[in-house]
Design an enzyme around this catalytic site. Structure first.
Site, PDB file in Angstrom:
ATOM      1  N   HIS A 103      41.974  35.841  37.459  1.00  0.00           N
ATOM      2  CA  HIS A 103      42.443  37.199  37.780  1.00  0.00           C
ATOM      3  C   HIS A 103      43.071  37.328  39.174  1.00  0.00           C
ATOM      4  CE1 HIS A 103      41.587  41.449  35.972  1.00  0.00           C
ATOM      5  NE2 HIS A 103      42.858  41.279  36.269  1.00  0.00           N
ATOM      6  N   ASP A 126      37.802  45.356  32.873  1.00  0.00           N
ATOM      7  CA  ASP A 126      37.027  44.288  33.496  1.00  0.00           C
ATOM      8  C   ASP A 126      35.527  44.592  33.449  1.00  0.00           C
ATOM      9  OD1 ASP A 126      36.339  42.094  35.302  1.00  0.00           O
ATOM     10  OD2 ASP A 126      38.384  42.280  36.083  1.00  0.00           O
ATOM     11  N   HIS A 128      33.918  43.418  35.785  1.00  0.00           N
ATOM     12  CA  HIS A 128      33.717  43.379  37.239  1.00  0.00           C
ATOM     13  C   HIS A 128      34.638  44.373  37.952  1.00  0.00           C
ATOM     14  CE1 HIS A 128      32.949  39.401  35.400  1.00  0.00           C
ATOM     15  NE2 HIS A 128      31.829  39.503  36.083  1.00  0.00           N
ATOM     16  N   ASP A 130      36.352  43.448  40.870  1.00  0.00           N
ATOM     17  CA  ASP A 130      37.438  42.666  41.495  1.00  0.00           C
ATOM     18  C   ASP A 130      37.997  43.355  42.734  1.00  0.00           C
ATOM     19  OD1 ASP A 130      36.969  40.843  39.535  1.00  0.00           O
ATOM     20  OD2 ASP A 130      38.883  41.096  38.489  1.00  0.00           O
ATOM     21  N   HIS A 143      39.463  35.516  42.611  1.00  0.00           N
ATOM     22  CA  HIS A 143      39.627  36.360  41.410  1.00  0.00           C
ATOM     23  C   HIS A 143      38.727  37.608  41.452  1.00  0.00           C
ATOM     24  CE1 HIS A 143      36.328  34.654  38.426  1.00  0.00           C
ATOM     25  NE2 HIS A 143      35.862  34.796  39.647  1.00  0.00           N
ATOM     26  N   ASP A 230      41.301  41.798  31.801  1.00  0.00           N
ATOM     27  CA  ASP A 230      40.421  40.636  31.957  1.00  0.00           C
ATOM     28  C   ASP A 230      39.633  40.532  30.653  1.00  0.00           C
ATOM     29  OD1 ASP A 230      38.261  38.925  32.574  1.00  0.00           O
ATOM     30  OD2 ASP A 230      38.213  39.581  34.672  1.00  0.00           O
ATOM     31  N   ASP A 232      36.992  39.284  30.000  1.00  0.00           N
ATOM     32  CA  ASP A 232      35.540  39.473  30.131  1.00  0.00           C
ATOM     33  C   ASP A 232      35.121  40.943  30.085  1.00  0.00           C
ATOM     34  OD1 ASP A 232      35.570  40.578  32.794  1.00  0.00           O
ATOM     35  OD2 ASP A 232      35.334  38.591  33.693  1.00  0.00           O
ATOM     36  N   GLU A 275      41.957  35.273  32.370  1.00  0.00           N
ATOM     37  CA  GLU A 275      40.620  34.682  32.239  1.00  0.00           C
ATOM     38  C   GLU A 275      40.321  34.131  30.846  1.00  0.00           C
ATOM     39  OE1 GLU A 275      38.610  34.125  34.867  1.00  0.00           O
ATOM     40  OE2 GLU A 275      39.458  35.448  36.415  1.00  0.00           O
TER      41      GLU A 275
HETATM   42  N1  LIG Z   1      38.043  38.187  37.554  1.00  0.00           N
HETATM   43  C1  LIG Z   1      36.738  37.944  37.457  1.00  0.00           C
HETATM   44  N2  LIG Z   1      36.237  37.439  36.363  1.00  0.00           N
HETATM   45  N3  LIG Z   1      35.981  38.232  38.521  1.00  0.00           N
HETATM   46  C2  LIG Z   1      34.581  37.959  38.639  1.00  0.00           C
HETATM   47  C3  LIG Z   1      34.093  38.306  39.997  1.00  0.00           C
HETATM   48  C4  LIG Z   1      32.619  38.068  40.154  1.00  0.00           C
HETATM   49  C5  LIG Z   1      32.037  38.519  41.487  1.00  0.00           C
HETATM   50  N4  LIG Z   1      32.132  39.939  41.638  1.00  0.00           N
HETATM   51  C6  LIG Z   1      32.727  37.797  42.642  1.00  0.00           C
HETATM   52  O1  LIG Z   1      33.315  38.414  43.493  1.00  0.00           O
HETATM   53  O2  LIG Z   1      32.688  36.606  42.731  1.00  0.00           O
HETATM   54 MN   LIG Z   2      38.690  40.335  36.609  1.00  0.00          MN
HETATM   55 MN   LIG Z   3      35.918  39.996  35.173  1.00  0.00          MN
END
Ligand SMILES: NC(=[NH2+])NCCC[C@H](N)C(=O)O
Ligand SMILES: [Mn+2]
Ligand SMILES: [Mn+2]
Length: 303
Positions: A103, A126, A128, A130, A143, A230, A232, A275
């Protein structure tokens, strides 16, 4: 069936996993092409131009400039190239469809789109946030930072990509499907007043209501909407092939409904699907899911 948006489309692959903790998403563009993305889009009437891949090269040492940012040099190089490529596609009146890759590539995609659309709305799917910076990130993985960078927050090697004056507006960004936010991210999101529809809101309000509100936020005063998806964001039962899986995500139909509703606005100017990791997947299912999602965003279901 008729394409709902710009009928000329550019596929831009970004073979990079240096922004992620788990290796393998660099094979995402190949997996998505193998799952038939070009045929799928041609079948619904798009003129597809495949602009090939930008390929990241693994550095000998992951750390740069004494920061905790992993692979900063190479992630910055790739995103500068991506910014140019996206901008070139848009200059030629092609809709940029960017295939990840991790990402971190949203940094380059959004920077490229911002060269043409200065008031861009963003709908970000997402698990998350990010929205970490080099100061808040628990992992150093870039990411986890692209939203912050696109707002001008974080390391200047990243925020300078595409120009420090071309950034997103917090009031036009909306998150869908979050369920794993770091403490630092919660603080930033709150301070900036960014709207987040977590899984809790999706459960309570239903996807139709959530998307109606999300589309309003991303449309209000903007000159286009960018969709950053994303994989996920979806429940792990549908996406085995993604590195940072979190239980309790979007269902298959919720994801499609959301993208279909966005397609109906006819305001989408660019998109990225990221991803996808075929190395940890089963029979390329996650890439196939990505292709089906791309079909929904591009209006495949419209009669
Ligand atoms: N694009 C993604 N899958 N991001 C996951 C980030 C996970 C976590 N918040 C980090 O900063 O490491
Ligand atoms: Mn992401
Ligand atoms: Mn994510």
């Amino acid at each position: 069936m008729k394409p709902s948006i710009n009928s000329k489309l550019a596929i831009i692959g970004v073979a990079i996993d240096l922004g992620a903790g788990t290796p393998g998403v660099s094979l995402g563009p190949a997996a998505i092409r193998f799952a038939g993305v070009t045929e799928r889009l041609s079948n619904i009437g798009y003129q597809v131009e495949d602009m090939g891949d930008i390929v990241a090269i693994k550095p000998v040492s992951p750390h740069t400039d004494g920061t905790n940012l992993k692979n900063l040099d190479e992630v910055a190089r790739v995103n500068n190239l991506l910014c140019e490529k996206v901008s070139t596609a848009m200059s030629a009146n092609l809709f940029p469809l960017v295939l990840g890759g991790d990402h971190s590539i949203a940094i380059g995609t959004i920077a490229g789109v911002l060269q043409h659309k200065s008031n861009l709305g963003v709908i970000w799917f997402d698990a998350h946030g990010d929205i970490n910076t080099d100061e808040t990130s628990p992992s150093g993985n870039i990411h986890g930072m692209p939203v912050a960078v696109s707002l001008g927050l974080g390391h200047d090697r990243l925020t300078s990509i595409g120009g420090t004056d071309k950034k997103l507006n917090t009031k036009n960004i909306v998150f869908i499907g979050c369920r794993d936010l770091d403490a630092g991210e919660r603080k930033i999101l709150k301070e900036l007043g960014i709207t987040v529809f977590t899984m809790h809101e999706i459960d309570r309000l239903g996807m139709t209501e959530v998307m109606t509100r999300a589309i309003e936020i991303a449309s209000n005063g903007t000159d286009g909407i960018h969709v950053s998806f994303d994989l996920d964001s979806m429940d792990p039962v549908f996406v085995q092939g993604t590195g940072t899986r979190v239980p309790g995500g979007l269902t298959y139909r919720e994801s499609h409904l959301a993208l279909e509703m966005i397609a109906q606005t006819e305001k989408v100017v660019s998109a990225e699907f990221v991803e996808v990791n075929p190395i940890i997947d089963h029979k390329n299912e996650t890439a196939k899911t990505a292709v089906a999602l791309i079909g929904s965003l591009m209006g495949e279901w419209l009669i």
